[in-house]
Scaffold this motif. Structure first.
Motif, PDB file in Angstrom:
ATOM      1  N   SER A 475       0.877  -1.171   0.000  1.00 48.78           N
ATOM      2  CA  SER A 475       0.000   0.000   0.000  1.00 48.78           C
ATOM      3  C   SER A 475       0.910   1.214   0.000  1.00 48.78           C
ATOM      4  O   SER A 475       1.738   1.376   0.897  1.00 48.78           O
ATOM      5  N   GLN A 476       0.787   2.054  -1.028  1.00 51.94           N
ATOM      6  CA  GLN A 476       1.625   3.242  -1.098  1.00 51.94           C
ATOM      7  C   GLN A 476       1.239   4.225   0.009  1.00 51.94           C
ATOM      8  O   GLN A 476       0.113   4.217   0.500  1.00 51.94           O
ATOM      9  N   GLN A 477       2.178   5.080   0.305  1.00 51.65           N
ATOM     10  CA  GLN A 477       1.878   6.116   1.289  1.00 51.65           C
ATOM     11  C   GLN A 477       0.731   6.999   0.796  1.00 51.65           C
ATOM     12  O   GLN A 477       0.619   7.287  -0.395  1.00 51.65           O
ATOM     13  N   VAL A 478      -0.108   7.412   1.716  1.00 51.72           N
ATOM     14  CA  VAL A 478      -1.244   8.268   1.382  1.00 51.72           C
ATOM     15  C   VAL A 478      -1.071   9.600   2.094  1.00 51.72           C
ATOM     16  O   VAL A 478      -0.677   9.644   3.266  1.00 51.72           O
ATOM     17  N   ILE A 479      -1.327  10.676   1.380  1.00 51.00           N
ATOM     18  CA  ILE A 479      -1.222  12.015   1.955  1.00 51.00           C
ATOM     19  C   ILE A 479      -2.635  12.515   2.254  1.00 51.00           C
ATOM     20  O   ILE A 479      -3.357  12.936   1.343  1.00 51.00           O
ATOM     21  N   PRO A 480      -3.057  12.462   3.499  1.00 52.79           N
ATOM     22  CA  PRO A 480      -4.459  12.782   3.784  1.00 52.79           C
ATOM     23  C   PRO A 480      -4.725  14.259   4.010  1.00 52.79           C
ATOM     24  O   PRO A 480      -5.879  14.663   4.144  1.00 52.79           O
ATOM     25  N   GLY A 481      -3.681  15.068   4.066  1.00 48.97           N
ATOM     26  CA  GLY A 481      -3.866  16.476   4.424  1.00 48.97           C
ATOM     27  C   GLY A 481      -3.406  16.725   5.845  1.00 48.97           C
ATOM     28  O   GLY A 481      -3.248  15.796   6.643  1.00 48.97           O
ATOM     29  N   CYS A 482      -3.184  17.988   6.171  1.00 52.40           N
ATOM     30  CA  CYS A 482      -2.484  18.304   7.422  1.00 52.40           C
ATOM     31  C   CYS A 482      -3.317  18.069   8.678  1.00 52.40           C
ATOM     32  O   CYS A 482      -2.773  18.036   9.778  1.00 52.40           O
ATOM     33  N   THR A 483      -4.637  17.903   8.574  1.00 49.68           N
ATOM     34  CA  THR A 483      -5.391  17.533   9.782  1.00 49.68           C
ATOM     35  C   THR A 483      -5.738  16.045   9.793  1.00 49.68           C
ATOM     36  O   THR A 483      -6.496  15.585  10.637  1.00 49.68           O
ATOM     37  N   GLY A 484      -5.191  15.282   8.854  1.00 51.66           N
ATOM     38  CA  GLY A 484      -5.462  13.853   8.820  1.00 51.66           C
ATOM     39  C   GLY A 484      -4.423  13.056   9.602  1.00 51.66           C
ATOM     40  O   GLY A 484      -3.503  13.606  10.193  1.00 51.66           O
TER      41      GLY A 484
END
Ligand SMILES: [Cu+2]
Length: 714
Positions: A475-484
């Motif tokens: 599973s590749q890294q996921v960038i959820p945003g700075c409040t995730g």
């Protein structure tokens, strides 16, 4: 002005999590007067004779979940050629790690929640029995989310400290597991949702707001039971699966509002395969399938190496920023959105998110994480195939809170190459072109990473590695945003091959893109969706506001909260505009399943076969959300989401975060232009009834990011 106290710093974890589970006074049918429903066992039941008889009954021991598997294995199935009846019991046991209580859907003595395989055109009946025991005072309701203390004890009849919620078993010797670091209404009630099913939303079918299975020792007031309930802790669900239902992977999970997050994360999930002609064709070619269920649980239950530092990933970044605001048709910012009180970030907070909150399991077995990626092979779950074998992998993101971005990597003689994914179905629907003809979708995940939100499914064909080679599912890294929350790379599985019976060590060449096993089925119910002009257009907004702001303005909490907390958020989903006039001012009132208010969206069929609508879902927050609607699939018309020309037919879709822009306050970033998706939905007569749509990050759903929709035949 943006106050610095609203900034998510250390509190990223809290922002995304504690905040979410806190918001809604859950069960107002128990106490219509308000938020605090921590009362003793008193008062007449609406069905007092039943309740009296029920109270006199000695509850049976909760069903024990099977032990956690130590390695990867295929899941057991329950299947049959025609109508299928599956009795399930919700039980409890130990999960992976230490002191990690689990829930499970148990069928007889199977070693895991069964994969339910039913051929479309038949009726699936699930008789669910809740064997959990509530350990609250007098076996009544435990405290509401709102009274779970994060800080000083709250006075009153509710347990004053969270330590009381950690006691296992309960003080009366009975056992209802309460996950210590998940704050929720822990009364042991449950219900069931069949995710993605296009079936009736009426009670006794796929209905989730009214339907309740009480704890097995429940002795307090109850709502009148449904005709399909022979006891408060039993409910028989009937699903008439249409003959033209898309064939593919679905799943079932707990959907009791306020507890969906906890119960799903604790394991109350399972997979369903709706079978059709594609299964028969694959079987004729000797292609088997393997159902892979990913679940998540709080990372605090396992001792792993220190959380890895997040790093920037240009590819994954596409999901948060690039996609939304480079789109020329990006909808304007709604002037009614309160930009001053939106949740913000410190400028130093990474878009990769804060702490890593969850770890995952694959078919129940722990996926190890190590400080360095990839982990050594010895720590990776292993599966065996035969040289030359082809399999359909059916991957379900059955987590409550975790994104999965699947990638296949083949390693031969020390050289690793990313393999294209040959996708046959997404969210249970065979991939097809705009004319309804099926095709396989070949995706290079280095260029177009696939991001499975909670609830998304992906089905793809896998060829066994040659002898001596290894195939990895990552599973590749996921960038959820700075409040995730941080979602690092994960190595879910490695595959090694045993030699084929004929002695060959390499696979024979498969036809291009595996088209020999492409069924000729036509997706009749969706053929004319794309060229049908929408009757109504609507715009919806995902918003998050800082907790002190919404508490002071909210009409759903009576007076100031007993335990105000600063670093948390409240979650909302609002219909802001609609061409039929149903749009409303942006809500700061979270979803209330018992409010009795009108549905937020009303669809009038007015005698027509169907009504087509276009919905834009906007995300005004600094983290990914996703959109799920019950009873149907929709077309994702967002140009950037098209893969090789195909507008995916989904039941859950990611909505990218807003752009992140500096505020007038030094060191603080705020949401800029909202991210969005553009969806086409078609409402038909079989959807007549009331159902829900919501963010499928279940903490957000429980926290109020949900709305009700009613389809009327009039
Ligand atoms: Cu969300």
């Amino acid at each position: 002005m943006m106050g610095i106290d609203k900034v998510a710093g250390f509190g990223l974890f809290f922002v995304g999590f504690f905040a979410a589970t806190r918001a809604e006074p859950v069960d107002r049918f128990m106490d219509p007067l308000g938020a605090r429903i921590c009362f003793a066992n008193a008062g007449a039941s609406p069905d007092s004779a039943l309740a009296a008889g029920w109270a006199a009954r000695t509850p049976t021991t909760p069903v024990a979940c099977p032990p956690v598997p130590t390695g990867y294995g295929s899941l057991p199935s329950v299947t049959g050629p025609g109508d299928l009846s599956v009795p399930l019991a919700l039980g409890t046991g130990a999960g992976v790690g230490t002191n990690n209580p689990n829930l499970c859907f148990q069928y007889e003595s199977l070693p895991a929640a069964p994969v339910i395989r039913v051929v479309r055109g038949n009726t699936l009946t699930v008789g669910l029995t809740n064997t959990l025991l509530n350990t609250g005072t007098d076996n009544t309701e435990n405290c509401t989310i709102d009274n779970y203390p994060l800080g000083p004890p709250v006075s009153g009849t509710c347990p004053p400290t969270e330590e009381q919620y950690k006691a296992l078993p309960g003080p009366d010797g009975k056992f209802y597991p309460i996950q210590a670091d998940i704050r929720h209404l822990a009364d042991g009630t449950v219900n069931l949702h069949v995710h993605g099913f296009s079936v009736s939303a009426r009670p006794c079918h796929d209905e989730v707001v009214r339907s309740t299975l009480y704890a097995a020792n429940w002795a307090a007031r109850i709502k009148p039971l449904l005709p399909c309930q022979s006891a408060p802790n039993e409910l028989t669900y009937t699903y008439d699966i249409p003959a033209d239902h898309p064939e593919g992977l679905y799943w079932y999970h707990a959907h009791r509002h306020g507890q969906a997050f906890s119960e799903t994360m604790m394991g109350a999930t399972g997979a369903i395969v709706i079978e059709g002609e594609a299964d028969a064709l694959r079987a004729a070619h000797g292609v088997t399938d393997d159902v892979m269920v990913v679940r998540d649980f709080p990372a605090s239950y396992v001792t792993s190496t220190a959380p890895r530092m997040p790093f920037w990933d240009v590819v994954a970044q596409r999901y948060t920023h690039e996609r939304g605001h480079t789109e020329p048709a990006s909808p304007a910012v709604d002037p009614r959105i309160d930009r001053d009180n939106e949740l913000s970030c410190k400028t130093t907070d990474p878009d990769a998110g804060g702490e890593e909150f969850t770890h995952v399991t694959l078919n129940g077995a722990l996926v190890q994480e190590t400080a360095q990626f990839p982990p050594p092979d010895s720590q990776v779950l292993v599966k065996t195939m035969t040289v030359g074998e082809r399999q359909l992998w059916r991957l379900a993101n059955s987590t409550a809170e975790t994104y999965i971005s699947p990638q296949l990597v083949l390693s031969v003689n020390g050289t690793s190459t990313v393999q294209p994914l040959v996708i046959t179905a997404m969210d249970g629907v065979p991939v097809h072109d705009d004319n309804g003809n099926r095709r396989n979708l070949v995706v290079d995940t280095t260029k177009h990473p696939l991001l499975l939100a909670t609830a998304n499914r992906l089905e793809f064909l896998v060829h066994a590695p040659p002898a001596g080679g290894t195939l990895y599912l990552d599973s590749q890294q996921v960038i959820p945003g700075c409040t995730g929350d941080s979602m690092p790379e994960r190595r879910l599985l490695r595959v090694v091959s045993t030699q084929a019976k004929d002695g060959s060590t390499v696979a024979s060449a498969a036809p291009k893109n595996d088209e020999d096993i492409l069924a000729k089925g036509v997706e009749t119910q969706y053929v004319h969706m794309l060229d049908t002009a929408p009757d109504v257009r609507r715009v919806f907004a995902f918003t998050e506001y800082s907790h002190p702001f919404t508490v002071s303005k909210s009409i759903w909490i009576k007076g100031p909260p007993a335990n105000p907390r600063a670093n948390i958020a409240d979650f909302y989903l609002t219909q802001t505009r609609a061409s039929d006039g149903q749009g409303k001012p942006v809500s700061i009132r979270p979803f209330d399943p018992h409010s009795g208010a009108d549905p937020d969206v009303i669809i009038h069929l007015r005698g027509q076969k169907s009504v087509t609508e276009d919905w834009i879902i906007q995300n005004y927050t600094l983290q990914l959300h996703n959109f799920h609607i019950h009873q149907m699939h929709f077309r994702d018309m967002t140009p950037a989401d098209r893969i090789d020309g195909v507008a995916p037919l989904l039941d859950t879709v990611n909505v990218p975060a807003a752009t992140r822009v500096p505020s007038s306050e030094a060191g603080v970033d705020v949401p800029g232009v909202p991210g969005f998706v553009r969806l086409r939905l078609q409402f038909t007569r079989k959807m007549v009834g009331t159902f829900v749509f919501h963010c499928h990050l279940l903490a957000h759903e429980d926290g109020g990011m949900m709305k009700r929709i009613q389809v009327l035949a009039d």
